[in-house]
Design an enzyme around this catalytic site. Structure first.
Site, short mmCIF file in Angstrom:
data_model
loop_
_atom_site.label_atom_id
_atom_site.label_comp_id
_atom_site.label_asym_id
_atom_site.label_seq_id
_atom_site.Cartn_x
_atom_site.Cartn_y
_atom_site.Cartn_z
N HIS A 73 -23.83 -19.37 -71.77
CA HIS A 73 -24.31 -18.50 -70.68
C HIS A 73 -23.19 -18.05 -69.75
O HIS A 73 -23.42 -17.24 -68.86
CB HIS A 73 -25.44 -19.19 -69.90
CG HIS A 73 -25.00 -20.28 -68.97
ND1 HIS A 73 -25.05 -21.62 -69.29
CD2 HIS A 73 -24.52 -20.25 -67.70
CE1 HIS A 73 -24.65 -22.35 -68.27
NE2 HIS A 73 -24.31 -21.54 -67.28
N ASP A 119 -26.34 -23.92 -75.97
CA ASP A 119 -25.53 -23.37 -74.88
C ASP A 119 -24.06 -23.78 -75.02
O ASP A 119 -23.55 -24.59 -74.25
CB ASP A 119 -26.10 -23.83 -73.54
CG ASP A 119 -25.55 -23.01 -72.37
OD1 ASP A 119 -24.82 -22.04 -72.60
OD2 ASP A 119 -25.88 -23.36 -71.21
N GLN A 206 -23.38 -25.18 -58.88
CA GLN A 206 -22.92 -23.82 -59.17
C GLN A 206 -21.42 -23.81 -59.39
O GLN A 206 -20.66 -24.34 -58.60
CB GLN A 206 -23.25 -22.86 -58.02
CG GLN A 206 -24.73 -22.65 -57.80
CD GLN A 206 -25.21 -23.34 -56.56
OE1 GLN A 206 -24.71 -24.41 -56.23
NE2 GLN A 206 -26.17 -22.75 -55.89
N GLY A 207 -20.99 -23.16 -60.47
CA GLY A 207 -19.57 -23.08 -60.76
C GLY A 207 -19.07 -24.15 -61.71
O GLY A 207 -17.93 -24.12 -62.15
N ASP A 208 -19.92 -25.11 -62.06
CA ASP A 208 -19.52 -26.17 -62.99
C ASP A 208 -19.95 -25.85 -64.41
O ASP A 208 -19.58 -26.55 -65.35
CB ASP A 208 -20.14 -27.50 -62.58
CG ASP A 208 -19.47 -28.06 -61.34
OD1 ASP A 208 -18.26 -27.91 -61.22
OD2 ASP A 208 -20.15 -28.63 -60.49
N SER A 209 -20.77 -24.82 -64.57
CA SER A 209 -21.23 -24.44 -65.90
C SER A 209 -20.08 -24.39 -66.90
O SER A 209 -19.00 -23.88 -66.59
CB SER A 209 -21.89 -23.07 -65.86
OG SER A 209 -23.18 -23.13 -65.34
#
Length: 260
Positions: A73, A119, A206-209
């Site tokens: 993603h 993913d 958020q931002g660790d994906s």
């Protein structure tokens, strides 16, 4: 709709046709991604040399010195792509000492990815980065116990991205327990793995994906067992982080990497 929300959870910004959730803008509180590590502490320089920060606002790990393993993603479709910059070699993103930055040349996104499992993605770099790589789990034997997560994502739900890499430990949560939490009934067995505390307080955000979830193997070496994927908010009680179960896709990842 549920799949779309899952795709948006651990990134910071929506981009690449809504597939790249990056860390420039926070997503809604209800569907925020886990922070690099809410409740984490600062990582030491060189502690996790395989960690990579991607310019779209995601994380990743060096699968080989020229290929980064990240989340599907976080990227667009499979094909040539020179828009991504990978930063490695530092825990402080503003430091120039030891920092390596390399552009991408090609992106490979997991075939059939639709926001519901699968993913994972690979990013080929223009040149190798001379740093240690992170082995991935090829069997399920390490899919339990206590895991380490690290990244530059938000340290609070909907917070800003971090200058310094943070790290934390999170415990395994069984599929049955995870599915019992509100919003987690769609967990994909054998493709996703949950980790976190029932009381909350520690999580990715958020931002660790795309960043790795890893632990020590039988030889005391780091091995990657997960990829930061989604979650309900960040570090909320009864809302663990959900990670791509790397061992399930180990063969497919190796095959795809060999073709890049």
């Amino acid at each position: 709709m549920q799949n779309l929300l899952k795709a948006l959870k651990r990134c910071a910004v929506a981009g690449a046709a809504v597939l790249a959730v990056v860390s420039l803008q926070p997503v809604s509180a209800a569907h925020a991604a886990p922070a690099p590590v809410v409740g984490g502490t600062r990582a030491a320089q060189g502690e996790f040399p395989f960690m990579v920060r991607l310019s779209m606002g995601c994380g990743g790990a060096l699968y080989t010195q020229q290929i980064v393993l990240t989340a599907a993603h976080c990227v667009g479709s499979t094909g040539p792509d020179t828009s991504i910059t990978a930063t490695a070699g530092v825990v402080d993103l503003q430091s120039t000492s030891g920092r390596v930055q390399v552009r991408s040349t090609y992106v490979y996104r997991a075939p059939g990815y639709n926001g519901n499992g699968r993913d994972w993605a690979l990013i080929k770099l223009a040149q190798p980065i001379n740093l240690p790589t992170l082995n991935i789990a090829t069997t399920s034997q390490y899919n339990t116990g206590t895991f380490t997560v690290a990244g530059w994502g938000a340290a609070t739900e909907n917070g800003g991205q971090q200058r310094y890499m943070l790290k934390a430990n999170v415990p395994f949560v069984s599929d049955a327990t995870c599915r019992g939490y509100s919003g987690y009934s769609g967990l994909v067995a054998n493709e996703e793995i949950c980790a976190g505390y029932a009381a909350g307080g520690v999580d990715t955000c958020q931002g660790d994906s795309g960043g790795p979830m890893f632990r020590r193997d039988a030889s005391n070496a780091w091995v990657q067992v997960g990829i930061v994927s989604w979650g309900i908010g960040c570090a909320r009680p009864n809302a663990p982080g959900v990670y791509t179960e790397v061992s399930t896709f180990a063969s497919a990842i190796a095959s795809a990497a060999s073709s890049l």
